[in-house]
Design a protein around this motif. Structure first.
Motif, mmCIF file in Angstrom:
data_model
loop_
_atom_site.group_PDB
_atom_site.id
_atom_site.type_symbol
_atom_site.label_atom_id
_atom_site.label_comp_id
_atom_site.label_asym_id
_atom_site.label_seq_id
_atom_site.Cartn_x
_atom_site.Cartn_y
_atom_site.Cartn_z
ATOM 1 N N LEU A 190 0.770 -0.991 0.058
ATOM 2 C CA LEU A 190 0.073 -0.191 -0.093
ATOM 3 C C LEU A 190 1.055 1.509 0.293
ATOM 4 C CD1 LEU A 190 -2.589 -0.753 2.345
ATOM 5 C CD2 LEU A 190 -3.205 -0.747 0.283
ATOM 6 N N ILE A 191 1.895 1.550 1.211
ATOM 7 C CA ILE A 191 2.536 2.162 0.585
ATOM 8 C C ILE A 191 3.493 2.534 -0.462
ATOM 9 C CG2 ILE A 191 5.000 3.382 1.700
ATOM 10 C CD1 ILE A 191 4.312 1.769 4.665
ATOM 11 N N PHE A 192 4.407 1.977 -1.468
ATOM 12 C CA PHE A 192 4.727 2.039 -2.799
ATOM 13 C C PHE A 192 3.886 2.348 -3.896
ATOM 14 C CE2 PHE A 192 8.622 -0.651 -1.075
ATOM 15 C CZ PHE A 192 8.486 0.573 -0.216
ATOM 16 N N SER A 193 2.455 1.901 -3.719
ATOM 17 C CA SER A 193 1.667 2.287 -4.273
ATOM 18 C C SER A 193 1.131 3.880 -5.106
ATOM 19 C CB SER A 193 -0.087 2.023 -3.450
ATOM 20 O OG SER A 193 -0.905 2.145 -4.920
ATOM 21 N N PRO A 194 1.875 3.736 -6.396
ATOM 22 C CA PRO A 194 1.389 5.101 -7.017
ATOM 23 C C PRO A 194 0.553 5.908 -6.868
ATOM 24 C CG PRO A 194 1.862 3.316 -8.612
ATOM 25 C CD PRO A 194 1.593 2.841 -7.411
ATOM 26 N N ILE A 195 -1.053 5.451 -6.695
ATOM 27 C CA ILE A 195 -2.542 5.470 -6.813
ATOM 28 C C ILE A 195 -2.769 6.079 -5.372
ATOM 29 C CG2 ILE A 195 -5.168 5.312 -6.839
ATOM 30 C CD1 ILE A 195 -4.248 2.861 -8.829
ATOM 31 N N TRP A 196 -2.357 5.283 -4.476
ATOM 32 C CA TRP A 196 -3.100 5.951 -2.990
ATOM 33 C C TRP A 196 -1.695 5.063 -1.793
ATOM 34 C CZ3 TRP A 196 -5.604 1.609 -4.832
ATOM 35 C CH2 TRP A 196 -5.367 0.444 -4.875
ATOM 36 N N GLY A 197 -0.850 4.977 -2.463
ATOM 37 C CA GLY A 197 0.277 4.799 -1.375
ATOM 38 C C GLY A 197 0.928 6.300 -1.074
ATOM 39 N N ILE A 198 1.211 6.584 0.099
ATOM 40 C CA ILE A 198 2.075 7.303 0.936
ATOM 41 C C ILE A 198 3.734 8.045 0.732
ATOM 42 C CG2 ILE A 198 0.603 7.268 2.942
ATOM 43 C CD1 ILE A 198 3.076 5.862 4.619
ATOM 44 N N ALA A 199 4.215 7.298 -0.031
ATOM 45 C CA ALA A 199 5.654 6.852 -0.989
ATOM 46 C C ALA A 199 5.415 8.079 -1.721
ATOM 47 C CB ALA A 199 5.989 5.646 -1.134
ATOM 48 N N PRO A 200 4.724 8.405 -3.106
ATOM 49 C CA PRO A 200 4.487 10.327 -3.671
ATOM 50 C C PRO A 200 4.705 10.896 -2.589
ATOM 51 C CG PRO A 200 3.120 8.581 -4.747
ATOM 52 C CD PRO A 200 3.207 7.809 -3.205
ATOM 53 N N GLY A 201 3.595 10.864 -1.913
ATOM 54 C CA GLY A 201 3.805 12.223 -0.829
ATOM 55 C C GLY A 201 4.834 12.557 0.132
ATOM 56 N N MET A 202 5.649 11.519 0.650
ATOM 57 C CA MET A 202 6.250 11.865 1.423
ATOM 58 C C MET A 202 7.720 11.875 1.294
ATOM 59 S SD MET A 202 6.251 8.118 3.743
ATOM 60 C CE MET A 202 7.169 8.670 5.272
ATOM 61 N N LEU A 203 7.925 11.918 -0.493
ATOM 62 C CA LEU A 203 8.931 12.232 -1.521
ATOM 63 C C LEU A 203 8.933 13.356 -1.603
ATOM 64 C CD1 LEU A 203 9.502 9.282 -3.129
ATOM 65 C CD2 LEU A 203 11.299 9.669 -1.794
ATOM 66 N N ASP A 204 7.465 13.903 -1.819
ATOM 67 C CA ASP A 204 7.185 15.127 -2.218
ATOM 68 C C ASP A 204 7.606 16.337 -1.093
ATOM 69 O OD1 ASP A 204 6.601 16.899 -3.955
ATOM 70 O OD2 ASP A 204 4.136 17.363 -3.156
ATOM 71 N N MET A 205 7.315 15.637 -0.060
ATOM 72 C CA MET A 205 8.092 16.778 0.977
ATOM 73 C C MET A 205 9.207 17.061 1.218
ATOM 74 S SD MET A 205 5.162 14.651 4.113
ATOM 75 C CE MET A 205 5.956 15.840 5.132
ATOM 76 N N VAL A 206 10.003 16.461 0.930
ATOM 77 C CA VAL A 206 11.380 16.528 0.638
ATOM 78 C C VAL A 206 11.979 16.577 -0.537
ATOM 79 C CG1 VAL A 206 11.637 15.507 2.925
ATOM 80 C CG2 VAL A 206 11.677 14.456 0.785
ATOM 81 N N GLY A 207 11.011 17.481 -1.385
ATOM 82 C CA GLY A 207 11.570 18.107 -2.412
ATOM 83 C C GLY A 207 12.190 16.910 -3.482
ATOM 84 N N LEU A 208 12.143 15.370 -4.206
ATOM 85 C CA LEU A 208 12.585 14.045 -4.041
ATOM 86 C C LEU A 208 11.061 13.535 -4.736
ATOM 87 C CD1 LEU A 208 14.748 13.275 -1.307
ATOM 88 C CD2 LEU A 208 15.409 14.500 -3.350
ATOM 89 N N LYS A 209 10.379 14.303 -4.898
ATOM 90 C CA LYS A 209 8.898 13.035 -5.738
ATOM 91 C C LYS A 209 9.278 12.930 -7.286
ATOM 92 C CE LYS A 209 4.099 13.618 -7.147
ATOM 93 N NZ LYS A 209 2.696 14.103 -7.119
ATOM 94 N N SER A 210 10.774 13.564 -7.511
ATOM 95 C CA SER A 210 11.083 12.745 -9.053
ATOM 96 C C SER A 210 11.816 11.278 -9.285
ATOM 97 C CB SER A 210 12.142 13.842 -9.627
ATOM 98 O OG SER A 210 12.593 13.977 -9.418
ATOM 99 N N LEU A 211 11.837 11.189 -7.574
ATOM 100 C CA LEU A 211 12.075 10.041 -7.602
ATOM 101 C C LEU A 211 11.488 8.745 -7.678
ATOM 102 C CD1 LEU A 211 15.329 10.986 -5.418
ATOM 103 C CD2 LEU A 211 15.383 10.594 -7.735
ATOM 104 N N PHE A 212 10.058 8.713 -7.208
ATOM 105 C CA PHE A 212 9.366 7.926 -7.082
ATOM 106 C C PHE A 212 9.197 7.028 -8.340
ATOM 107 C CE2 PHE A 212 5.040 6.482 -7.178
ATOM 108 C CZ PHE A 212 5.157 5.436 -5.939
ATOM 109 N N ALA A 213 9.385 5.633 -8.161
ATOM 110 C CA ALA A 213 8.763 4.951 -9.220
ATOM 111 C C ALA A 213 8.174 3.801 -8.682
ATOM 112 C CB ALA A 213 9.280 4.313 -10.310
ATOM 113 N N PRO A 214 6.892 3.359 -10.016
ATOM 114 C CA PRO A 214 6.341 2.236 -8.990
ATOM 115 C C PRO A 214 6.964 0.741 -9.207
ATOM 116 C CG PRO A 214 6.412 2.634 -11.668
ATOM 117 C CD PRO A 214 6.232 3.517 -10.732
#
Length: 305
Positions: free
Chosen positions: A128-152
């Motif tokens: 669930l955390i890694f889900s690109p749809i409802w996971g929190i990983a994209p939001g957490m990376l976005d908070m530290v300016g690293l959302k571009s590193l997120f991938a499924p």
């Protein structure tokens, strides 16, 4: 008349229950699997075929490609644990063993708690955390300016196995941490005091004095990591299913054995080939343990008190 040594019958009495249970759930199934790997089915009857199942497993492209893929993935799974989990565990143990650290007991407990969690819970939550749809990983990376590193990560073949291995590291890093922590506490105070009198303190003391003394414990942790990783199954199955997707990129010997023995979807179960895979797993683990016992442990004994 001289009396002989008393028979310590109580030792057998105390060992008997554990020995009976271990024999029933480990020894008998092991020999049953080894025996079953030497048979196959022909005209609805079991026929002795010797090592033919192993010849098929290693020589037939339909089986060998899947086996070597699973074995290679298993080695990578083990390498990540050896290079990430165990060094982090040693580092955490060194930090938590410092008498100057406050709330060390709380930190030890917090780090160790994931090891007692169910594989089902861990696999489902991290999926669930890694889900690109409802996971929190994209939001957490976005908070530290690293959302571009997120991938499924679980959906890409080049990332999925490494991602799950790091999840496993997160769950089990508490085990090497506690074992090394116990080893550090067992070092005699006289040795530490002598080092301090010579001016060896802090991290210098750890690298020059403590680390050589806990090498036997590190060796034990390494072989436990090897055995545990080559018996792995639960986390991969929960997160990626029996097919160990995408495109079998997370397939390890445990999931390969499961699909072969019990069958999955359109693949029929084959207990004879499944037993051959289980026997091959047993041989790999036995070889690794023997290399450690006869090639490594004997060299580490000189560091023991």
């Amino acid at each position: 008349m001289a009396r002989g040594k008393p028979v310590r019958w109580h030792i057998a009495v105390f060992l008997a229950p554990a020995l009976l249970v271990y024999t029933a759930i480990m020894i008998i199934p092991l020999f049953g699997t080894l025996n079953l790997s030497l048979y196959n089915e022909s005209a609805d009857s079991r026929v002795f075929v010797g090592l033919a199942n192993f010849a098929t497993l290693f020589g037939d492209r339909r089986w060998s490609d899947a086996f070597w893929n699973a074995l290679g993935n298993n080695f990578w799974f083990f390498v990540i644990h050896m290079l990430v989990q165990n060094p982090i565990g040693i580092l955490l143990a060194a930090l938590l063993s410092s008498p100057k650290l406050r709330m060390a007991a709380f930190y030890r407990t917090a780090i160790f708690i994931p090891t007692i969690l169910s594989f089902v819970i861990v696999g489902f939550v991290w999926k669930l955390i890694f889900s690109p749809i409802w996971g929190i990983a994209p939001g957490m990376l976005d908070m530290v300016g690293l959302k571009s590193l997120f991938a499924p990560w679980l959906g890409k073949a080049e990332y999925a196995l490494t991602t799950l291995a790091l999840v496993s590291v997160w769950q089990f890093v508490g085990i090497p941490m506690m074992l090394i922590y116990a080893a550090l506490l067992s070092i005699p105070d006289d040795v530490i005091e002598a080092a301090e009198m010579d001016g060896v303190t802090g991290w210098s003391q750890f690298w020059k004095i403590k680390l050589p003394l806990i090498l036997p414990s590190i060796g034990i942790i390494s072989i436990l990591t090897f055995v545990g990783n080559f018996n792995a199954f639960d986390l991969i199955y929960v997160a990626q299913g029996a097919l160990a997707g995408p495109d079998f990129s997370t397939d390890i010997l445990g999931t390969f054995l499961y699909r072969t023995f019990f069958g999955f979807q359109l693949q029929l179960g084959d207990p004879y080939m499944g037993s051959a895979i289980a026997t091959a797993m047993f041989g790999i683990i036995l070889l690794g343990v023997c290399v450690y016992l006869f090639g490594i442990q004997t060299r580490l004994r000189r560091y023991q008190f």
